[in-house]
Write a protein that holds these residues in place. Structure first.
Motif, PDB file in Angstrom:
ATOM      1  N   GLU A 159      15.972   3.203   8.700  1.00  0.00           N
ATOM      2  CA  GLU A 159      15.737   2.229   9.754  1.00  0.00           C
ATOM      3  C   GLU A 159      15.625   2.908  11.114  1.00  0.00           C
ATOM      4  O   GLU A 159      16.207   3.967  11.347  1.00  0.00           O
ATOM      5  CB  GLU A 159      16.867   1.192   9.778  1.00  0.00           C
ATOM      6  CG  GLU A 159      16.979   0.376   8.495  1.00  0.00           C
ATOM      7  CD  GLU A 159      18.177  -0.557   8.508  1.00  0.00           C
ATOM      8  OE1 GLU A 159      18.917  -0.558   9.524  1.00  0.00           O
ATOM      9  OE2 GLU A 159      18.382  -1.266   7.496  1.00  0.00           O
ATOM     10  N   GLN A 160      14.876   2.292  12.003  1.00  0.00           N
ATOM     11  CA  GLN A 160      14.742   2.725  13.392  1.00  0.00           C
ATOM     12  C   GLN A 160      14.179   4.145  13.520  1.00  0.00           C
ATOM     13  O   GLN A 160      14.458   4.846  14.492  1.00  0.00           O
ATOM     14  CB  GLN A 160      16.091   2.621  14.121  1.00  0.00           C
ATOM     15  CG  GLN A 160      16.651   1.209  14.110  1.00  0.00           C
ATOM     16  CD  GLN A 160      17.954   1.090  14.872  1.00  0.00           C
ATOM     17  OE1 GLN A 160      18.177   1.834  15.829  1.00  0.00           O
ATOM     18  NE2 GLN A 160      18.796   0.159  14.478  1.00  0.00           N
ATOM     19  N   VAL A 161      13.422   4.565  12.517  1.00  0.00           N
ATOM     20  CA  VAL A 161      12.710   5.832  12.622  1.00  0.00           C
ATOM     21  C   VAL A 161      11.406   5.618  13.374  1.00  0.00           C
ATOM     22  O   VAL A 161      11.052   6.368  14.277  1.00  0.00           O
ATOM     23  CB  VAL A 161      12.434   6.432  11.223  1.00  0.00           C
ATOM     24  CG1 VAL A 161      11.666   7.745  11.350  1.00  0.00           C
ATOM     25  CG2 VAL A 161      13.747   6.649  10.476  1.00  0.00           C
ATOM     26  N   TYR A 162      10.698   4.554  13.003  1.00  0.00           N
ATOM     27  CA  TYR A 162       9.490   4.126  13.705  1.00  0.00           C
ATOM     28  C   TYR A 162       9.608   2.632  13.995  1.00  0.00           C
ATOM     29  O   TYR A 162      10.422   1.930  13.382  1.00  0.00           O
ATOM     30  CB  TYR A 162       8.234   4.370  12.855  1.00  0.00           C
ATOM     31  CG  TYR A 162       7.945   5.826  12.576  1.00  0.00           C
ATOM     32  CD1 TYR A 162       7.357   6.632  13.546  1.00  0.00           C
ATOM     33  CD2 TYR A 162       8.253   6.391  11.335  1.00  0.00           C
ATOM     34  CE1 TYR A 162       7.092   7.971  13.282  1.00  0.00           C
ATOM     35  CE2 TYR A 162       7.990   7.729  11.074  1.00  0.00           C
ATOM     36  CZ  TYR A 162       7.402   8.511  12.057  1.00  0.00           C
ATOM     37  OH  TYR A 162       7.142   9.836  11.801  1.00  0.00           O
ATOM     38  N   ALA A 163       8.808   2.148  14.919  1.00  0.00           N
ATOM     39  CA  ALA A 163       8.805   0.715  15.213  1.00  0.00           C
ATOM     40  C   ALA A 163       8.452  -0.074  13.959  1.00  0.00           C
ATOM     41  O   ALA A 163       9.040  -1.125  13.666  1.00  0.00           O
ATOM     42  CB  ALA A 163       7.818   0.407  16.339  1.00  0.00           C
ATOM     43  N   GLU A 164       7.484   0.429  13.202  1.00  0.00           N
ATOM     44  CA  GLU A 164       7.105  -0.158  11.913  1.00  0.00           C
ATOM     45  C   GLU A 164       7.214   0.929  10.852  1.00  0.00           C
ATOM     46  O   GLU A 164       6.637   2.009  11.005  1.00  0.00           O
ATOM     47  CB  GLU A 164       5.672  -0.703  11.967  1.00  0.00           C
ATOM     48  CG  GLU A 164       5.474  -1.860  12.949  1.00  0.00           C
ATOM     49  CD  GLU A 164       6.207  -3.118  12.489  1.00  0.00           C
ATOM     50  OE1 GLU A 164       6.458  -3.241  11.261  1.00  0.00           O
ATOM     51  OE2 GLU A 164       6.524  -3.965  13.347  1.00  0.00           O
ATOM     52  N   PRO A 165       7.949   0.667   9.764  1.00  0.00           N
ATOM     53  CA  PRO A 165       8.104   1.688   8.717  1.00  0.00           C
ATOM     54  C   PRO A 165       6.752   2.123   8.149  1.00  0.00           C
ATOM     55  O   PRO A 165       5.872   1.302   7.932  1.00  0.00           O
ATOM     56  CB  PRO A 165       8.948   0.984   7.646  1.00  0.00           C
ATOM     57  CG  PRO A 165       9.636  -0.122   8.377  1.00  0.00           C
ATOM     58  CD  PRO A 165       8.692  -0.559   9.454  1.00  0.00           C
ATOM     59  N   THR A 166       6.599   3.409   7.931  1.00  0.00           N
ATOM     60  CA  THR A 166       5.361   3.928   7.355  1.00  0.00           C
ATOM     61  C   THR A 166       5.405   3.760   5.831  1.00  0.00           C
ATOM     62  O   THR A 166       6.486   3.599   5.247  1.00  0.00           O
ATOM     63  CB  THR A 166       5.195   5.416   7.685  1.00  0.00           C
ATOM     64  OG1 THR A 166       6.256   6.150   7.053  1.00  0.00           O
ATOM     65  CG2 THR A 166       5.236   5.636   9.192  1.00  0.00           C
ATOM     66  N   PRO A 167       4.264   3.803   5.163  1.00  0.00           N
ATOM     67  CA  PRO A 167       4.256   3.703   3.696  1.00  0.00           C
ATOM     68  C   PRO A 167       5.127   4.756   3.030  1.00  0.00           C
ATOM     69  O   PRO A 167       5.801   4.481   2.034  1.00  0.00           O
ATOM     70  CB  PRO A 167       2.770   3.896   3.354  1.00  0.00           C
ATOM     71  CG  PRO A 167       2.044   3.401   4.562  1.00  0.00           C
ATOM     72  CD  PRO A 167       2.889   3.813   5.727  1.00  0.00           C
TER      73      PRO A 167
END
Length: 242
Positions: A211-219
């Motif tokens: 969580e909270q690695v990117y604004a939207e999780p990557t595939p």
């Protein structure tokens, strides 16, 4: 809080800080970024790329090099033939400052001035803070293998920044032994409370690491998260800490 997360790549925070500073300049924000790194980072391409970009675009950034003389285990003399690290600023057309990194007041003065210069649109500054590492670089490091005998003792006895500041405050009648004891007791209690609080915190679910690695999780992140959940389910293992 406007504080970047830590990263492990040596010197890689420098281009990030310069890029953010340039972005703030484009937005006409009267602010600046500050990046700190060790003397070993000046041997990395990221340092030179960041400093060069900052000079060309007058990015409002302050680059603070903590020169402890040894990087991880390599002496400064093997890092560069330059007399100082601060003079490298000349090549990039930015301000360079050589400062006693163990002088708290000198560091405060020069850093404050550099930030003021950056915020006012007068360009970046490279500060070389000459200091010394009192302990090992990491748990895998043994400084006794490369530091000359007596060098650490000399720095501790004569140049310890905390001791120097305390002596200065005492001479100005701004500090005394009673205040010192009270502060130490206050900090001991604070640390004890913090440890107790941390130990009583519930263990987070393992999938929260994604969580909270990117604004939207990557595939790829979603795939890795699912693989972890499948593994935990298949092995019926939870998360434990020693």
């Amino acid at each position: 809080m406007n504080v970047f997360g830590l990263q492990i790549g040596i010197a890689e925070q420098i281009p990030h800080a310069v890029g953010v500073a340039w972005g703030m300049k484009l937005k006409r924000a009267k602010t600046a970024t500050l990046a700190m790194f060790g003397d070993g980072a000046t041997s990395e391409g990221a340092f030179h790329e960041g400093a060069n970009f900052a000079g060309v675009f007058k990015a409002p950034v302050v680059l603070v090099c903590q020169n402890n003389g040894w990087a991880i285990s390599v002496p400064r003399s093997r890092q560069t033939a330059s007399e100082t690290l601060a003079q490298k600023a000349v090549a990039y057309g930015i301000t360079g400052r050589l400062v006693d990194g163990n002088d708290v007041l000198a560091m405060y003065r020069e850093t404050t001035a550099a930030l003021k210069q950056a915020r006012s649109g007068q360009g970046p500054t490279l500060i070389e803070a000459v200091t010394y590492r009192f302990g090992p670089h990491s748990t895998a490091d043994d400084p006794q293998r490369y530091q000359p005998a007596g060098e650490l003792t000399e720095w501790k006895d004569q140049r310890d920044p905390i001791t120097r500041l305390r002596i200065c405050l005492e001479r100005e009648k701004l500090w005394d032994e009673t205040r010192q004891r009270a502060l130490e007791e206050e900090l001991r209690e604070y640390i004890a409370r913090s440890i107790t609080t941390a130990l009583t915190e519930p263990i987070p679910a393992p999938e929260t690491m994604f969580e909270q690695v990117y604004a939207e999780p990557t595939p790829i992140l979603n795939q890795q998260r699912q693989e972890l959940l499948d593994h935990l389910k298949a092995t019926q293992k939870g998360v434990t800490f020693p």
